[in-house]
Design an enzyme around this catalytic site. Structure first.
Site, short mmCIF file in Angstrom:
data_model
loop_
_atom_site.label_atom_id
_atom_site.label_comp_id
_atom_site.label_asym_id
_atom_site.label_seq_id
_atom_site.Cartn_x
_atom_site.Cartn_y
_atom_site.Cartn_z
N TYR A 1 -6.31 16.49 -7.00
CA TYR A 1 -5.79 15.64 -8.09
C TYR A 1 -4.97 16.47 -9.08
CZ TYR A 1 -5.65 12.34 -11.99
OH TYR A 1 -5.23 11.53 -13.01
N ASP B 1 0.86 -1.18 0.00
CA ASP B 1 0.00 0.00 0.00
C ASP B 1 0.90 1.23 0.00
OD1 ASP B 1 -1.75 2.04 0.33
OD2 ASP B 1 -2.72 1.24 2.14
N LYS C 1 -0.90 16.23 -9.91
CA LYS C 1 -0.37 15.88 -11.23
C LYS C 1 0.48 17.02 -11.80
CE LYS C 1 -2.04 11.71 -11.48
NZ LYS C 1 -1.15 10.54 -11.44
N ASN D 1 3.42 4.57 -11.61
CA ASN D 1 2.13 4.65 -12.30
C ASN D 1 0.94 4.72 -11.33
OD1 ASN D 1 0.02 3.88 -14.51
ND2 ASN D 1 -0.13 2.26 -12.97
N1 NAP Z 1 -7.56 6.48 -16.61
C1 NAP Z 1 -7.42 7.74 -16.93
O1 NAP Z 1 -8.31 8.33 -17.61
C2 NAP Z 1 -6.18 8.48 -16.53
C3 NAP Z 1 -5.94 9.73 -17.11
C4 NAP Z 1 -4.81 10.44 -16.76
C5 NAP Z 1 -3.92 9.91 -15.85
N2 NAP Z 1 -4.17 8.70 -15.29
C6 NAP Z 1 -3.18 8.19 -14.33
O2 NAP Z 1 -2.72 6.93 -14.75
C7 NAP Z 1 -2.33 6.14 -13.64
C8 NAP Z 1 -2.96 4.76 -13.73
O3 NAP Z 1 -4.35 4.93 -13.70
P1 NAP Z 1 -5.38 3.90 -14.35
O4 NAP Z 1 -6.35 4.66 -15.12
O5 NAP Z 1 -4.65 2.78 -14.98
O6 NAP Z 1 -6.14 3.48 -13.01
P2 NAP Z 1 -6.56 2.08 -12.39
O7 NAP Z 1 -6.90 1.13 -13.45
O8 NAP Z 1 -7.52 2.42 -11.36
O9 NAP Z 1 -5.18 1.65 -11.71
C9 NAP Z 1 -4.65 2.32 -10.63
C10 NAP Z 1 -3.54 1.47 -10.10
O10 NAP Z 1 -2.97 2.13 -8.96
C11 NAP Z 1 -2.91 1.21 -7.89
N3 NAP Z 1 -3.03 1.90 -6.62
C12 NAP Z 1 -3.98 2.81 -6.25
N4 NAP Z 1 -3.79 3.14 -4.97
C13 NAP Z 1 -2.70 2.46 -4.54
C14 NAP Z 1 -2.02 2.37 -3.30
N5 NAP Z 1 -2.43 3.05 -2.23
N6 NAP Z 1 -0.94 1.54 -3.18
C15 NAP Z 1 -0.54 0.82 -4.24
N7 NAP Z 1 -1.13 0.86 -5.44
C16 NAP Z 1 -2.21 1.67 -5.58
C17 NAP Z 1 -4.07 0.26 -8.13
O11 NAP Z 1 -3.79 -1.01 -7.56
P3 NAP Z 1 -4.48 -1.63 -6.26
O12 NAP Z 1 -5.90 -1.15 -6.22
O13 NAP Z 1 -4.34 -3.11 -6.44
O14 NAP Z 1 -3.65 -1.11 -5.14
C18 NAP Z 1 -4.06 0.13 -9.65
O15 NAP Z 1 -3.13 -0.88 -10.04
C19 NAP Z 1 -2.73 6.94 -12.41
O16 NAP Z 1 -1.62 7.62 -11.90
C20 NAP Z 1 -3.76 7.94 -12.94
O17 NAP Z 1 -3.83 9.12 -12.19
C21 NAP Z 1 -5.27 7.97 -15.61
#
Ligand code: NAP
Length: 279
Positions: free
Chosen positions: A155, A63, A159, A90
């Site tokens: 947020y 975590d 970022k 990530n």
């Molecule tokens: N999706 C979008 O539209 C978007 C757009 C811009 C930027 N992003 C960025 O891209 C990155 C990945 O996002 P995603 O869209 O792929 O989201 P996602 O599918 O929700 O994945 C988020 C990942 O972060 C992990 N995570 C969250 N809290 C955590 C914690 N406390 N400790 C360890 N791991 C943690 C989650 O794993 P567990 O739950 O297993 O811990 C999951 O593997 C993020 O930084 C997000 O801000 C996403």
């Protein structure tokens, strides 16, 4: 010069863009260390990657919001016997709503995961990379860090920090043979979901596949590019946003944000909260 990597540590590898990174790296023969909270998801992915690509995969359920729980990951990054030459920060969390009404604990946790953890992990990884004159860091930021957004104060702020931190660091460590890239995705499918809520203000075509986003970032870090905005739409949005004077941008966003305030949704550059398990 294009860089290749032997072993990568990917945070947030249990789904979405992080799993995309792990798959792309393993397919290229790179060993991977997977970090996230969900142990079962990491174990499943490890099995898939080992079977498909015959690469060694380590799993570190952690975590990242827990400042003590990060220590083993820090030690792993500092281990010179099994060097990690690519760090992918990530993992991310997203809160959404009027800042004064959101629980402070959630806001601070978001800073811990989006800002403090990447900073600590990068600080642990860099000395070895600098010594070996070889290494890369990708920090997954967001186009949401490019402009203010109602309901996205924590947020967007986190970022914006990550983008400028990464770009500054890229200048600092380039002379040591280390590449740092800030990745700014726009709307990307999160977790396992491929559906939009009926009232979503974005079209399916505007949402990118996580694997594609990850692949574009890997090309950028190998080439030593400090900024990677994946996809044409996002590139256009960021380029225009940076050309428009901030006061004009703020006036436009104030009217957009008034609409957002009437119908709450995530800040730009994130899937809507109901589509985004990290919200
Ligand atoms: N999706 C979008 O539209 C978007 C757009 C811009 C930027 N992003 C960025 O891209 C990155 C990945 O996002 P995603 O869209 O792929 O989201 P996602 O599918 O929700 O994945 C988020 C990942 O972060 C992990 N995570 C969250 N809290 C955590 C914690 N406390 N400790 C360890 N791991 C943690 C989650 O794993 P567990 O739950 O297993 O811990 C999951 O593997 C993020 O930084 C997000 O801000 C996403």
């Amino acid at each position: 010069m294009t860089m290749t990597f032997n072993r990568a540590l990917v945070t947030g590898a249990s789904g979405g863009i992080g799993a995309g990174f792990a798959r792309a790296l393993a397919a290229a023969g790179t060993e991977v260390v997977l970090v996230a909270r969900r142990r079962d998801r990491l174990a499943e992915l490890a099995e898939e990657l080992e079977q498909l690509h015959q690469v060694s995969v380590e799993v570190m359920p952690t975590d990242l919001a827990d400042s003590a729980a990060i220590d083993p990951v820090i030690q792993r990054l500092a281990d010179s016997d099994r060097p990690v030459d690519l760090l992918v920060n990530n993992a991310g969390q997203l809160t959404n709503g009027p800042f004064a009404e959101l629980p402070l604990a959630g806001e601070l946790q978001q800073i811990q995961v989006n800002v403090i953890a990447p900073m600590r992990l990068t600080h642990a990884a860099l000395p070895g990379m600098i010594k070996r004159r070889h290494g890369g860091v990708i920090n997954v930021s967001s186009i949401g860090g490019e402009a203010p957004s109602a309901y996205g104060a924590g947020y967007c702020g986190s970022k914006a920090f990550l983008t400028l931190f990464s770009q500054s660091l890229a200048i600092d460590v380039k002379r040591h043979g280390v590449h740092v890239t800030a990745l700014l995705p726009g709307f990307t499918w999160s977790g396992d979901r491929r559906d939009l809520s009926p009232d979503a203000a974005i079209s399916r075509r505007a949402v990118q596949e996580p694997d594609r986003v990850a692949r574009e970032a890997l090309v950028a870090v190998a080439a030593g590019r400090a900024l990677c905005v994946p996809g044409l739409r996002n590139k256009r949005a960021v380029a225009i946003g940076r050309m428009v004077p901030r006061r004009v941008m703020n006036a436009v966003l104030a009217s957009v944000n008034a609409t957002i305030s009437a119908a709450p949704q995530g800040p730009p550059g994130t899937a809507r909260p109901q589509d985004h398990p990290t919200s």
